[in-house]
Design an enzyme around this catalytic site. Structure first.
Site, short mmCIF file in Angstrom:
data_model
loop_
_atom_site.label_atom_id
_atom_site.label_comp_id
_atom_site.label_asym_id
_atom_site.label_seq_id
_atom_site.Cartn_x
_atom_site.Cartn_y
_atom_site.Cartn_z
N PHE A 27 0.85 -1.19 -0.04
CA PHE A 27 0.06 -0.13 -0.11
C PHE A 27 0.86 1.20 0.08
CE2 PHE A 27 1.09 -0.21 4.59
CZ PHE A 27 1.18 1.26 4.94
N LYS B 80 -1.03 -7.24 -9.56
CA LYS B 80 -2.06 -7.31 -8.49
C LYS B 80 -1.92 -6.07 -7.22
CE LYS B 80 -2.76 -8.44 -4.65
NZ LYS B 80 -3.30 -7.50 -3.30
N GLU C 182 -5.29 -3.59 -2.22
CA GLU C 182 -6.60 -3.46 -2.02
C GLU C 182 -6.90 -2.24 -1.29
OE1 GLU C 182 -4.74 -5.59 -0.67
OE2 GLU C 182 -5.42 -6.31 1.24
N SER D 113 5.27 -7.22 3.35
CA SER D 113 5.90 -7.11 4.62
C SER D 113 6.40 -8.58 4.53
CB SER D 113 4.68 -7.31 5.46
OG SER D 113 3.77 -8.38 5.32
N CYS E 109 9.64 1.69 3.49
CA CYS E 109 10.50 0.54 3.79
C CYS E 109 11.81 1.02 3.93
CB CYS E 109 10.26 -0.54 2.60
SG CYS E 109 10.90 0.17 1.18
N GLU F 147 9.29 -4.34 12.93
CA GLU F 147 8.94 -3.18 11.99
C GLU F 147 7.61 -2.47 12.40
OE1 GLU F 147 7.57 -3.89 8.29
OE2 GLU F 147 8.81 -2.45 7.31
P1 NAD Z 1 1.42 -6.68 2.92
O1 NAD Z 1 2.45 -7.59 2.99
O2 NAD Z 1 0.27 -6.65 4.10
O3 NAD Z 1 0.77 -6.58 1.58
C1 NAD Z 1 1.31 -6.72 0.18
C2 NAD Z 1 0.90 -7.33 -0.65
O4 NAD Z 1 0.46 -8.75 -0.24
C3 NAD Z 1 -0.52 -6.77 -0.92
O5 NAD Z 1 -0.76 -6.73 -2.38
C4 NAD Z 1 -1.61 -7.59 -0.18
O6 NAD Z 1 -2.89 -7.50 -0.72
C5 NAD Z 1 -0.89 -9.01 -0.39
N1 NAD Z 1 -1.37 -9.65 0.73
C6 NAD Z 1 -1.35 -9.32 2.05
N2 NAD Z 1 -1.73 -10.49 2.89
C7 NAD Z 1 -1.46 -11.45 2.17
C8 NAD Z 1 -1.76 -12.83 2.23
N3 NAD Z 1 -1.78 -13.52 3.69
N4 NAD Z 1 -1.47 -13.72 1.26
C9 NAD Z 1 -1.16 -13.37 -0.03
N5 NAD Z 1 -1.00 -12.04 -0.20
C10 NAD Z 1 -1.26 -10.98 0.78
O7 NAD Z 1 2.08 -5.38 3.06
P2 NAD Z 1 1.68 -3.73 3.19
O8 NAD Z 1 1.22 -3.80 4.58
O9 NAD Z 1 0.80 -3.45 1.94
O10 NAD Z 1 2.78 -2.81 2.85
C11 NAD Z 1 4.05 -2.66 3.96
C12 NAD Z 1 5.26 -3.72 4.10
O11 NAD Z 1 5.78 -3.55 2.70
C13 NAD Z 1 6.09 -3.10 5.02
O12 NAD Z 1 6.45 -4.23 5.74
C14 NAD Z 1 7.19 -2.82 4.28
O13 NAD Z 1 8.66 -2.58 4.80
C15 NAD Z 1 7.21 -3.47 3.02
N6 NAD Z 1 7.75 -2.57 1.57
C16 NAD Z 1 8.75 -3.07 1.58
C17 NAD Z 1 9.45 -2.77 0.58
C18 NAD Z 1 10.94 -2.92 -0.09
O14 NAD Z 1 11.39 -2.84 -1.07
N7 NAD Z 1 11.55 -3.87 0.63
C19 NAD Z 1 9.11 -1.41 -0.17
C20 NAD Z 1 7.78 -1.01 0.13
C21 NAD Z 1 7.11 -1.63 1.13
#
Ligand code: NAD
Length: 497
Positions: free
Chosen positions: A149, A173, A176, A226, A281, A380
């Site tokens: 997000f 994808k 949401e 994450s 991140c 985090e």
């Molecule tokens: P998230 O892991 O909750 O979601 C990321 C994606 O995975 C979304 O599209 C979500 O719909 C999907 N998703 C969520 N739960 C899922 C599941 N159980 N099974 C399958 N798909 C699922 O992350 P977020 O809250 O949207 O973003 C924040 C996180 O992203 C933080 O941990 C941040 O550090 C990380 N991030 C990392 C980088 C990097 O380059 N290392 C860059 C940006 C964000």
């Protein structure tokens, strides 16, 4: 209320999953948009279309693909304000920050305008007498991107422009929570001349993701999000024989040495810890101050700046920090603040009064005397909460960074070249700043962490991105007019010739 739709084969499509996703304005806490999620069946259709378009798209010359990227670049520049507004409305980050994000995504598109150059191959003449050898980088097939997000435009643009410029088709994808900008960017790709079905964009949750992870037609998956979700995606996708890169969570340390320029360090910390409400991140969430005097001077400089942060909605004048993404996120951050207090850290700036506003606000918080066993240090938090650890030497600071489970970004602030050089050489982190607090690599370099911040080993965009979205073919050729030697039963080398 605005209703959004998925984009499959160039058409706007209503999702058929049972989940209706609400999209909030995080600065008011009100629902502004909705989208019926993509079911496994919807994602299957998107993948099928992408697979059908692969043969024709991969045959389009790199120059023509580059021309579409030139058109896309112009459209993004023309629509920057509109795109940034969509980001801010769904996410809550300031308009200036959203424009910066669009600009960083744009740089990847600009990198892709030179795709002919990036796909240029190596040629070795006469590896043996009359025998030449050369490489081709060919498209890998249908690729998919699963994005978080916190960067609704930049992170998707790390992926699909590179994959598509390399001759692949793509299923994106979106998160949401923030789908508006990614959908608009997809429309603009079509306006730029991309044939329907090459980029298909859906919005969904685990149901949609699981179809991507298991569908035989998908060959490569880029994930950003994450660590627990990334680890799941990496293992499940890999077990279904896909190439997977999963860029994950972080806890970025900034070391402040006693010789550092204190005001420069303090200003850098304010932007890096509290910009985008700490939801980056590459945000600095830990400051390691070397020496008690450094720590105290730094904290004295930081405290008034944190207390006077201008907090508000993205379109309020001079706003510096917006809300966090959701009620759940706000509650999670507040529970970490409670944990920090209970574990014995000293809360020197308490931003919790900001939660009384409408929307999902948390004010800037600063913890002092944090130790490495506290959850505010190990986990985090992904919010505007900064931990200061006090250590007595550079070696102790380096050990802290290297022992942490995450290794996304880090920075050192010092005037001493020897210390900086030792740090850049010995630190176990993927992206390192020297007097730069958020060392996000620009488009022609590649972005990626170490340790539990990256699964699959491959960084994103730049040449690493081109390598990820292509497969290497090496051709060794001899023409009949070459020297005839009769049957050879041993492995030949150039030295035999
Ligand atoms: P998230 O892991 O909750 O979601 C990321 C994606 O995975 C979304 O599209 C979500 O719909 C999907 N998703 C969520 N739960 C899922 C599941 N159980 N099974 C399958 N798909 C699922 O992350 P977020 O809250 O949207 O973003 C924040 C996180 O992203 C933080 O941990 C941040 O550090 C990380 N991030 C990392 C980088 C990097 O380059 N290392 C860059 C940006 C964000």
């Amino acid at each position: 209320m605005i209703t959004l739709q998925h984009i499959i084969d160039g058409d706007n499509v209503t999702g058929t999953s049972e989940t209706l996703f609400d999209i909030y304005d995080p600065s008011t806490g009100k629902i502004t948009k909705q989208i019926q999620g993509a079911s496994a069946n919807d994602v299957q259709k998107a993948i099928k279309v992408a697979n059908e378009k692969l043969a024709s798209w991969s045959q389009v010359t790199a120059s023509k693909r580059a021309q579409i990227m030139f058109n896309y670049r112009d459209l993004i520049i023309k629509h920057t304000d509109e795109l940034a507004k969509l980001i801010s409305q769904d996410h809550g980050k300031t308009f200036a920050d959203a424009k910066g994000e669009v600009g960083r995504g744009l740089e990847v598109v600009e990198y892709c305008t030179a795709i002919n150059n990036h796909l240029k191959s190596d040629f070795s003449a006469d590896v043996s007498t009359g025998i030449d050898s050369y490489n081709l980088r060919q498209p890998i097939g249908v690729c998919a991107g699963i994005v978080p997000f916190n960067f609704p435009a930049m992170v998707p643009m790390w992926m699909y422009p590179v994959a598509i410029a390399c001759g692949n088709t793509f299923v994106l994808k979106l998160s949401e929570k923030v789908p508006s900008c990614g959908l608009r960017l997809t429309e603009l790709m079509h306006e730029a001349g991309l044939p329907n079905g090459v980029l298909n964009t859906v919005v969904g949750d685990k149901e949609a993701v699981d179809e991507i992870l298991t569908n035989d037609a998908v060959r490569a998956i880029s994930f950003v999000g994450s660590t627990p979700v990334g680890e799941y995606i990496y293992h499940k996708g890999s077990s279904h024989n896909k190439r997977v890169q999963a860029l994950c969570g972080a806890k970025n340390h900034m070391i402040v040495m006693p010789d550092a320029d204190l005001e420069q360090s303090s200003d850098a910390i304010i932007g890096a810890a509290y910009g985008s409400a700490g939801e980056r991140c590459m945000a600095i969430s830990v400051v390691v101050a070397v020496g008690d005097e450094t720590a105290e001077d730094l904290i004295q400089s930081l405290m008034p700046k944190i207390k006077s942060l201008k907090i508000g909605a993205y379109n309020e004048p001079e706003v510096e920090m917006g809300p966090v993404i959701s009620k759940q996120s706000q509650e999670k951050i507040l529970s970490y603040i409670e944990a920090g207090i209970n574990e014995g850290a000293e809360l020197r700036v308490d931003g919790r009064s900001e939660t009384k506003r409408d929307g999902f606000f948390v004010g800037g918080c600063l913890f002092d005397n944090v130790t490495s066993n506290m959850s505010i240090y190990t986990d985090e938090i992904f919010g505007p909460v900064l931990s200061v650890l006090r250590v007595s030497s550079y070696d102790e600071a380096l050990t802290l960074v290297n022992d942490h489970e995450f290794g996304n970004g880090t920075a050192i602030f010092t005037r001493d070249g020897d210390t900086a050089r030792h740090f850049t050489s010995h630190v176990k982190v993927g992206m390192v700043g020297v007097n730069i607090p958020i060392p996000v690599p620009v488009a022609m370099h590649s972005f990626g962490g170490w340790k539990r911040s990256l699964f699959g080993g491959s960084s994103i965009h730049g040449m690493e991105g081109v390598r990820f979205y292509t497969q290497l073919k090496t051709i060794t050729s001899r023409w009949p007019s070459g020297i005839r030697k009769g049957a050879q039963f041993h492995f030949e080398s150039g030295k035999d010739a």
